[in-house]
Design a protein around this motif. Structure first.
Motif, PDB file in Angstrom:
ATOM      1  N   MET A   1      -4.293  -6.932  -7.378  1.00  0.00           N
ATOM      2  CA  MET A   1      -3.790  -6.806  -6.040  1.00  0.00           C
ATOM      3  C   MET A   1      -4.891  -7.083  -5.023  1.00  0.00           C
ATOM      4  O   MET A   1      -4.605  -7.623  -3.963  1.00  0.00           O
ATOM      5  CB  MET A   1      -3.199  -5.422  -5.811  1.00  0.00           C
TER       6      MET A   1
ATOM      7  N   ARG B   1      -5.631  -4.494   1.670  1.00  0.00           N
ATOM      8  CA  ARG B   1      -5.049  -4.125   0.370  1.00  0.00           C
ATOM      9  C   ARG B   1      -4.186  -2.869   0.454  1.00  0.00           C
ATOM     10  O   ARG B   1      -3.221  -2.719  -0.278  1.00  0.00           O
ATOM     11  CB  ARG B   1      -6.124  -3.984  -0.700  1.00  0.00           C
TER      12      ARG B   1
ATOM     13  N   TYR C   1      -0.335  -2.795  -0.666  1.00  0.00           N
ATOM     14  CA  TYR C   1       0.170  -1.777  -1.595  1.00  0.00           C
ATOM     15  C   TYR C   1       1.397  -1.081  -1.023  1.00  0.00           C
ATOM     16  O   TYR C   1       2.391  -0.876  -1.710  1.00  0.00           O
ATOM     17  CB  TYR C   1      -0.927  -0.750  -1.904  1.00  0.00           C
TER      18      TYR C   1
ATOM     19  N   THR D   1       5.176  -1.140  -2.641  1.00  0.00           N
ATOM     20  CA  THR D   1       5.831   0.095  -3.082  1.00  0.00           C
ATOM     21  C   THR D   1       7.018   0.481  -2.202  1.00  0.00           C
ATOM     22  O   THR D   1       7.648   1.515  -2.434  1.00  0.00           O
ATOM     23  CB  THR D   1       4.821   1.266  -3.124  1.00  0.00           C
TER      24      THR D   1
END
Length: 50
Positions: free
Chosen positions: A1, A12, A16, A20
């Motif tokens: 990632m 990042r 993320y 999610t």
């Protein structure tokens, strides 16, 4: 990632949270993701809505 985040120019942590489902990406972020995957925005979104 981390590599994808760097390639797309997106933090990042933000990436993320998008992955999610905790954050909906802005259009500018969608454009950066598409560029990172080397596809156009419509191709990227097609995968989501098919």
């Amino acid at each position: 990632m981390i590599e994808l985040a760097e390639k797309c120019g997106i933090d990042r942590t933000v990436l993320y949270r998008i992955e999610t489902g905790k954050l909906s990406p802005r259009l500018s972020q969608v454009e950066k993701l598409a560029a990172g995957f080397e596809v156009n925005v419509m191709e990227l979104l097609e995968e989501v809505f098919v």
